[in-house]
Design an enzyme around this catalytic site. Sequence first.
Site, mmCIF file in Angstrom:
data_model
loop_
_atom_site.group_PDB
_atom_site.id
_atom_site.type_symbol
_atom_site.label_atom_id
_atom_site.label_comp_id
_atom_site.label_asym_id
_atom_site.label_seq_id
_atom_site.Cartn_x
_atom_site.Cartn_y
_atom_site.Cartn_z
ATOM 1 N N TYR A 1 -1.040 32.473 26.317
ATOM 2 C CA TYR A 1 -0.327 33.633 26.841
ATOM 3 C C TYR A 1 -1.246 34.457 27.730
ATOM 4 C CZ TYR A 1 3.806 33.116 23.843
ATOM 5 O OH TYR A 1 4.958 32.667 23.255
ATOM 6 N N ASP B 1 10.620 36.732 23.714
ATOM 7 C CA ASP B 1 11.501 37.872 23.468
ATOM 8 C C ASP B 1 12.079 38.417 24.772
ATOM 9 O OD1 ASP B 1 11.088 37.833 20.710
ATOM 10 O OD2 ASP B 1 9.329 39.143 20.843
#
Length: 271
Positions: free
Chosen positions: A109, A51
Amino acid sequence: MRIALGIEYDGSGFAGWQWQNGKRTIQAEVERALSRVADAPVRVTCAGRTDAGVHAIEQVAHFDTESRRSERSWLLGANTALPEDVRILWVRETEPHFHARLSAIARYYRYEILNRPMRSALRPRQFTWCHAPLDVERMREGAAYLVGEHDFSSFRAQQCQSRSPFRRVHFLHVRREGERVIMEIAANAFVHHMVRNIAGVLMAVGAGKRDPAWVGELLAMRDRAKGGVTAPPDGLYLGGVCYPEEFGLARDAVFEHLPADARRYQPDDES
């Protein structure tokens, strides 16, 4: 010919990975640079569409081309054409059936929190700032509820388009390094905003606003409305992607923590 590549980027100045009309995106910059080297249009497919504001230590992508170039030529030529906040780290010719997203066994992540009274003047968009002291032990207790295969409805964005909310978290580690609190998570796949929502919940636990058991309660509720605050994108990094050995792509050392039976995400596995 199918080419795989690793990409590093600072997501601060981008509207995200995916091409968007009239907006600056990583995909658009990478495709423009590769097309220049290929002297033909190039379209890339990535492992995970990050994003706006989210960074990558190593995003993986692939593209098909009929242009014959050496791996070195792809690497140096594309980097010459890329802006300073995007770099291609490596280029490999790979198997025709390799797919950056569908072939992945796991994605990793990293979420970095600057935990001190003052914001950073040097790297304000590379950390998420939290002035309240965070108790890492409490965060670890809460994180333990999320490891394994679960319905992550409480931790996915309401606009998430994934068919299934089920994901398998292989590990979720939280540690402190001086003024930084670092969360590392690997899973077979992630629902939209899953890592940022987990980070927001664990920060609330670490700050003493909630008990660690609250994390397990949220998981059982399967209701995003009960799920707390979504943490900012600033501290989020796509750290790496793990693929089967047949493709010959190097793995980050963090994937040594994966279970032996880790396999790629199959939406039809969950019901």
